[in-house]
Design a protein around this motif. Structure first.
Motif, short mmCIF file in Angstrom:
data_model
loop_
_atom_site.label_atom_id
_atom_site.label_comp_id
_atom_site.label_asym_id
_atom_site.label_seq_id
_atom_site.Cartn_x
_atom_site.Cartn_y
_atom_site.Cartn_z
N LEU A 80 0.82 -1.21 0.00
CA LEU A 80 0.00 0.00 0.00
C LEU A 80 0.86 1.27 0.00
O LEU A 80 0.45 2.29 -0.56
N GLY A 81 2.03 1.19 0.61
CA GLY A 81 2.88 2.37 0.70
C GLY A 81 3.73 2.63 -0.52
O GLY A 81 4.21 3.74 -0.72
N SER A 134 3.02 0.74 -3.82
CA SER A 134 2.36 0.30 -5.04
C SER A 134 3.26 -0.61 -5.88
O SER A 134 3.13 -0.67 -7.10
N CYS A 168 -7.09 -6.06 4.04
CA CYS A 168 -8.06 -5.03 3.66
C CYS A 168 -9.48 -5.43 4.04
O CYS A 168 -10.26 -4.61 4.56
N LYS A 210 -2.15 10.52 0.11
CA LYS A 210 -1.56 9.92 -1.08
C LYS A 210 -0.04 9.80 -0.98
O LYS A 210 0.56 8.92 -1.61
N ARG A 224 1.49 9.05 1.82
CA ARG A 224 1.73 7.87 2.66
C ARG A 224 1.42 6.58 1.90
O ARG A 224 2.20 5.63 1.95
N TRP A 225 0.28 6.55 1.23
CA TRP A 225 -0.20 5.32 0.59
C TRP A 225 -0.23 5.54 -0.91
O TRP A 225 -1.25 5.87 -1.49
N LEU A 247 -2.58 4.74 -4.07
CA LEU A 247 -3.68 5.59 -4.53
C LEU A 247 -3.28 6.53 -5.65
O LEU A 247 -4.13 7.20 -6.24
N THR A 291 -9.27 1.11 3.26
CA THR A 291 -8.20 0.67 4.14
C THR A 291 -7.12 1.73 4.26
O THR A 291 -6.62 2.01 5.37
N CYS A 292 -6.77 2.35 3.15
CA CYS A 292 -5.76 3.42 3.17
C CYS A 292 -6.22 4.60 4.02
O CYS A 292 -5.43 5.21 4.74
N HIS A 294 -4.43 5.93 7.32
CA HIS A 294 -4.04 7.34 7.43
C HIS A 294 -4.45 7.88 8.80
O HIS A 294 -3.65 8.54 9.48
#
Length: 326
Positions: free
Chosen positions: A40-41, A43, A68, A239, A241-242, A245, A262-263, A267
């Motif tokens: 997630l962090g 991609s 998730c 965005k 952080r993760w 997205l 989940t993101c 956050h």
């Protein structure tokens, strides 16, 4: 993420712990969570993450889906929730201390998240800028945390349509009231939005730009715009952080909203743990690849009285400001 916060997250996600009896040696919970955060962090592809952790790529995918699904079935209810009336009044006091606008309990805005659309119904997901996305709407508080999200509408939907189909709109009657006397009138707690949203008793936006705006109305717009910057900054932090997205991910389109939610929950977790954020500049660069669509103004206005009262209050108690922010 610090080690202390990571261990708290592992404790929160005990539902994906390995079973007591397994055919082979189970992958520890901490390693499972670490693989998900890596995905997630960054991609990154499943293959790359699998090489980093010494597992098969299908294992990484399995744990991402498990994490998730588990998040949206449990912990997200505590990490993202509508504030109580006491909490809403505190949020309003912090907003008023910083931006002078009274009785504001949140800022609402939307952003488009790139996704892999289905072949059937592809056009429904294509937004005004020509790329497929989900429209994401969220309400933000003074701590850059989200207390309401909606991420189920395709990219072609207008912001006002997304709002009407959200739980926030359907359950607006349950929002904290927190009435306050302003200029002799009882005004409830409100959410601030941009011109694309309808004007409602619980949702306030600026006066539509026109040559006939009074100085008081223009000043109100400027104060409101300075407040709305907070939600844009929050999306930037999210965005950064993760970064899953920021790119068109390899998730199935039906699962993408679960990943997005989940993101958002992660956050809020990081914000509450006061985790430092990096890569804010990198988060801004993909806008050239996926420019955010602009939405036309919505002229449906049913909260004129409340806005007029607050406009008069701001003009009476604070210096008039001018600008072209709206």
């Amino acid at each position: 993420m610090s080690r202390q916060s990571f261990m708290k997250l592992c404790e929160l996600m005990k539902t994906i712990s390995p079973e007591e009896v397994t055919v082979r040696r189970a992958i520890p919970l901490a390693m499972r969570v670490a693989m998900v955060l890596y995905k997630l962090g960054s991609s990154a592809e499943y293959r790359l993450i699998a090489n980093q952790f010494g597992v098969h790529k299908s294992t990484v995918k399995k744990f991402v889906y498990m994490f998730c699904k588990s998040m949206v079935q449990g912990p997200i209810k505590y990490l993202i929730r509508v504030p109580t009336e006491e909490e809403a009044l505190y949020i309003a006091s912090r907003f008023e201390a910083s931006y002078h606008l009274p009785n504001v309990m949140g800022i609402i805005d939307g952003t488009h998240i790139p996704m892999l659309p289905p072949s059937d119904g592809y056009k429904d997901f294509v937004n005004r800028k020509g790329w497929p996305s989900y429209v994401l709407h969220a309400v933000v508080d003074h701590q850059f945390c989200f207390w309401n999200i909606s991420c189920k509408m395709p990219g072609s939907a207008h912001d006002a349509s997304v709002l009407r189909n959200s739980d926030l709109f359907q359950k607006a009657h349950l929002l904290p009231k927190g009435d306050k006397i302003i200029e002799g009138e009882s005004i409830r707690l409100v959410i601030v939005g941009d011109p694309a949203y309808p004007l409602l008793p619980w949702l306030v936006k600026g006066h539509l730009s026109s040559p006939w705006l009074t100085p008081e109305q223009e000043s109100f717009n400027v104060y409101l715009s300075s407040l709305r910057v907070g939600v844009e900054n929050t999306f930037g932090i999210l965005k950064a952080r993760w970064r899953v997205l920021l790119k068109r991910s390899d998730f199935h389109f039906t699962f993408t909203p679960t990943v997005i939610a989940t993101c958002f929950a992660l956050h809020n977790f990081c914000q509450l743990q006061r985790e430092h954020i990096n890569w804010l500049e990198e988060a801004a660069t993909p806008d050239g690849i996926y420019p955010q669509p602009a939405q036309p103004a919505n002229v449906n206005e049913h909260g004129n009285h409340e806005r007029a009262v607050v406009t008069g209050y701001m003009a009476t108690h604070f210096p008039l400001r001018s600008g072209h922010l709206y």
